[in-house]
Design a protein around this motif. Structure first.
Motif, PDB file in Angstrom:
ATOM      1  N   PRO A  91      10.372  21.452  -2.859  1.00  0.00           N
ATOM      2  CA  PRO A  91      10.664  20.120  -2.297  1.00  0.00           C
ATOM      3  C   PRO A  91      10.037  19.877  -0.918  1.00  0.00           C
ATOM      4  CG  PRO A  91      12.660  21.079  -3.195  1.00  0.00           C
ATOM      5  CD  PRO A  91      11.599  22.139  -3.272  1.00  0.00           C
ATOM      6  N   TYR A  92      10.078  20.851  -0.037  1.00  0.00           N
ATOM      7  CA  TYR A  92       9.518  20.613   1.296  1.00  0.00           C
ATOM      8  C   TYR A  92       7.999  20.488   1.244  1.00  0.00           C
ATOM      9  CZ  TYR A  92       8.451  25.635   1.689  1.00  0.00           C
ATOM     10  OH  TYR A  92       7.963  26.893   1.504  1.00  0.00           O
ATOM     11  N   ILE A  93       7.347  21.217   0.333  1.00  0.00           N
ATOM     12  CA  ILE A  93       5.905  21.079   0.169  1.00  0.00           C
ATOM     13  C   ILE A  93       5.584  19.735  -0.475  1.00  0.00           C
ATOM     14  CG2 ILE A  93       3.854  22.028  -0.961  1.00  0.00           C
ATOM     15  CD1 ILE A  93       5.097  24.796  -0.617  1.00  0.00           C
ATOM     16  N   LEU A  94       6.449  19.306  -1.410  1.00  0.00           N
ATOM     17  CA  LEU A  94       6.300  17.993  -2.046  1.00  0.00           C
ATOM     18  C   LEU A  94       6.315  16.880  -0.999  1.00  0.00           C
ATOM     19  CD1 LEU A  94       6.416  16.321  -4.813  1.00  0.00           C
ATOM     20  CD2 LEU A  94       8.850  16.152  -4.303  1.00  0.00           C
ATOM     21  N   LEU A  95       7.271  16.984  -0.074  1.00  0.00           N
ATOM     22  CA  LEU A  95       7.374  15.965   0.987  1.00  0.00           C
ATOM     23  C   LEU A  95       6.125  15.965   1.867  1.00  0.00           C
ATOM     24  CD1 LEU A  95       9.008  13.827   2.526  1.00  0.00           C
ATOM     25  CD2 LEU A  95       9.990  15.692   3.867  1.00  0.00           C
ATOM     26  N   ILE A  96       5.666  17.144   2.252  1.00  0.00           N
ATOM     27  CA  ILE A  96       4.478  17.240   3.106  1.00  0.00           C
ATOM     28  C   ILE A  96       3.269  16.635   2.402  1.00  0.00           C
ATOM     29  CG2 ILE A  96       2.835  18.872   4.141  1.00  0.00           C
ATOM     30  CD1 ILE A  96       5.272  20.721   4.666  1.00  0.00           C
ATOM     31  N   GLU A  97       3.080  16.973   1.146  1.00  0.00           N
ATOM     32  CA  GLU A  97       1.935  16.467   0.392  1.00  0.00           C
ATOM     33  C   GLU A  97       2.030  14.960   0.175  1.00  0.00           C
ATOM     34  OE1 GLU A  97      -0.859  18.091  -0.373  1.00  0.00           O
ATOM     35  OE2 GLU A  97       0.004  19.766   0.736  1.00  0.00           O
ATOM     36  N   LYS A  98       3.240  14.478  -0.069  1.00  0.00           N
ATOM     37  CA  LYS A  98       3.427  13.034  -0.258  1.00  0.00           C
ATOM     38  C   LYS A  98       3.080  12.274   1.020  1.00  0.00           C
ATOM     39  CE  LYS A  98       6.570   9.885  -2.535  1.00  0.00           C
ATOM     40  NZ  LYS A  98       7.864   9.759  -3.205  1.00  0.00           N
ATOM     41  N   LEU A  99       3.527  12.797   2.160  1.00  0.00           N
ATOM     42  CA  LEU A  99       3.211  12.147   3.440  1.00  0.00           C
ATOM     43  C   LEU A  99       1.712  12.184   3.722  1.00  0.00           C
ATOM     44  CD1 LEU A  99       6.197  13.338   5.650  1.00  0.00           C
ATOM     45  CD2 LEU A  99       5.812  11.054   4.700  1.00  0.00           C
ATOM     46  N   LYS A 100       1.058  13.294   3.376  1.00  0.00           N
ATOM     47  CA  LYS A 100      -0.395  13.372   3.545  1.00  0.00           C
ATOM     48  C   LYS A 100      -1.099  12.341   2.673  1.00  0.00           C
ATOM     49  CE  LYS A 100      -0.925  18.268   4.731  1.00  0.00           C
ATOM     50  NZ  LYS A 100      -1.452  19.568   4.235  1.00  0.00           N
ATOM     51  N   HIS A 101      -0.618  12.188   1.435  1.00  0.00           N
ATOM     52  CA  HIS A 101      -1.220  11.213   0.518  1.00  0.00           C
ATOM     53  C   HIS A 101      -1.044   9.790   1.056  1.00  0.00           C
ATOM     54  CE1 HIS A 101      -2.637   9.643  -3.300  1.00  0.00           C
ATOM     55  NE2 HIS A 101      -1.577   8.834  -3.322  1.00  0.00           N
ATOM     56  N   ILE A 132       0.834  -1.203   0.000  1.00  0.00           N
ATOM     57  CA  ILE A 132       0.000   0.000   0.000  1.00  0.00           C
ATOM     58  C   ILE A 132       0.870   1.255   0.000  1.00  0.00           C
ATOM     59  CG2 ILE A 132      -0.394   0.337   2.474  1.00  0.00           C
ATOM     60  CD1 ILE A 132      -3.068   0.607  -0.189  1.00  0.00           C
ATOM     61  N   ILE A 133       2.021   1.206   0.669  1.00  0.00           N
ATOM     62  CA  ILE A 133       2.948   2.342   0.662  1.00  0.00           C
ATOM     63  C   ILE A 133       3.506   2.546  -0.743  1.00  0.00           C
ATOM     64  CG2 ILE A 133       5.141   3.232   1.552  1.00  0.00           C
ATOM     65  CD1 ILE A 133       3.040   3.277   3.678  1.00  0.00           C
ATOM     66  N   LYS A 134       3.947   1.446  -1.371  1.00  0.00           N
ATOM     67  CA  LYS A 134       4.500   1.544  -2.724  1.00  0.00           C
ATOM     68  C   LYS A 134       3.450   2.055  -3.706  1.00  0.00           C
ATOM     69  CE  LYS A 134       7.869  -2.121  -2.018  1.00  0.00           C
ATOM     70  NZ  LYS A 134       8.195  -3.517  -2.279  1.00  0.00           N
ATOM     71  N   LEU A 135       2.225   1.556  -3.591  1.00  0.00           N
ATOM     72  CA  LEU A 135       1.149   1.990  -4.483  1.00  0.00           C
ATOM     73  C   LEU A 135       0.838   3.467  -4.279  1.00  0.00           C
ATOM     74  CD1 LEU A 135      -0.990   1.141  -6.570  1.00  0.00           C
ATOM     75  CD2 LEU A 135      -2.514   0.666  -4.645  1.00  0.00           C
ATOM     76  N   ALA A 136       0.783   3.911  -3.037  1.00  0.00           N
ATOM     77  CA  ALA A 136       0.507   5.319  -2.754  1.00  0.00           C
ATOM     78  C   ALA A 136       1.611   6.215  -3.302  1.00  0.00           C
ATOM     79  CB  ALA A 136       0.346   5.534  -1.252  1.00  0.00           C
ATOM     80  N   CYS A 137       2.847   5.766  -3.202  1.00  0.00           N
ATOM     81  CA  CYS A 137       3.966   6.563  -3.742  1.00  0.00           C
ATOM     82  C   CYS A 137       3.919   6.617  -5.265  1.00  0.00           C
ATOM     83  CB  CYS A 137       5.297   5.983  -3.274  1.00  0.00           C
ATOM     84  SG  CYS A 137       5.625   6.250  -1.529  1.00  0.00           S
ATOM     85  N   LEU A 178      -3.181   4.997   3.807  1.00  0.00           N
ATOM     86  CA  LEU A 178      -3.076   4.054   4.936  1.00  0.00           C
ATOM     87  C   LEU A 178      -4.347   4.026   5.761  1.00  0.00           C
ATOM     88  CD1 LEU A 178       0.570   4.538   6.234  1.00  0.00           C
ATOM     89  CD2 LEU A 178      -0.420   2.480   5.241  1.00  0.00           C
ATOM     90  N   LYS A 179      -4.981   5.173   5.948  1.00  0.00           N
ATOM     91  CA  LYS A 179      -6.231   5.215   6.720  1.00  0.00           C
ATOM     92  C   LYS A 179      -7.312   4.385   6.041  1.00  0.00           C
ATOM     93  CE  LYS A 179      -6.073   9.494   9.353  1.00  0.00           C
ATOM     94  NZ  LYS A 179      -6.714  10.800   9.563  1.00  0.00           N
ATOM     95  N   LEU A 180      -7.459   4.553   4.724  1.00  0.00           N
ATOM     96  CA  LEU A 180      -8.464   3.774   3.992  1.00  0.00           C
ATOM     97  C   LEU A 180      -8.149   2.278   4.051  1.00  0.00           C
ATOM     98  CD1 LEU A 180      -8.966   6.031   0.854  1.00  0.00           C
ATOM     99  CD2 LEU A 180     -10.572   5.673   2.739  1.00  0.00           C
TER     100      LEU A 180
END
Length: 174
Positions: A23-33, A9-14, A38-40
């Motif tokens: 880059p720092y916004i990219l990281l934040i958004e990626k972690l949110k995604h 699920i982590i690989k699929l989400a990535c 993971l919640k679903l």
């Protein structure tokens, strides 16, 4: 993280994530995604685990009813033991989840729970405290008398004997 399919699920989400920007916004958004994926996934896993738990419990109850009337066959014994193992594994996962939740709460709230821990420590201290002693067949609770009796008891136990202490003399030894 112990559940099967977590890595997938982590690989699929990535792989499904796309974003352009700093880059720092990219990281934040990626972690949110990843978090939302993971919640679903976890919600579906929990529903499946609950159904499995109910099914295993029902199987054990049915086998218990059969066991009241007759001995179980070899296949039924195997099913019974597999159901027990499955329930233990599911309970282990539940315990790990609750342990993780408590760690998250502690990290989030920090010392908000400190009053609980202080009460626990005070309770432990009060249970460990010596409230009184029996001295000459009389229950004594006065603190000064209890201290005096304890001091005299240990003084007798650890009193130096009047026997001479042996002396070891070793000459010419480096």
């Amino acid at each position: 993280m112990d559940r099967p399919g977590f890595d997938d699920i982590i690989k699929l989400a990535c792989c499904l994530f796309s974003f352009t920007g700093l880059p720092y916004i990219l990281l934040i958004e990626k972690l949110k995604h990843i978090k939302s994926a993971l919640k679903l996934w976890l919600k579906d896993i929990k529903i499946n685990e609950e159904e499995t738990f109910t099914s295993l419990s029902n199987d054990i109850q049915n086998l218990d009813k059969i066991l009241e009337t007759r001995e179980l066959h070899e296949e039924e014994h195997w099913i019974y033991s597999e159901c027990k193992i499955g329930i233990l594994e599911l309970e282990d996962l539940r315990n790990k989840d609750s342990q993780q939740r408590s760690r998250v709460k502690w990290a989030s709230y920090g010392y908000d729970n400190s009053s609980y821990f202080h009460r626990s420590i005070k309770n432990l201290e009060s249970r460990s405290r010596i409230h009184g002693l029996t001295i000459n067949n009389i229950w004594v609770t006065k603190l000064s008398l209890v201290k005096k009796e304890a001091r005299s008891f240990f003084a007798k136990r650890f009193k130096c004997s009047s026997d001479p202490i042996p002396n070891l003399s070793c000459y010419n030894i480096k």
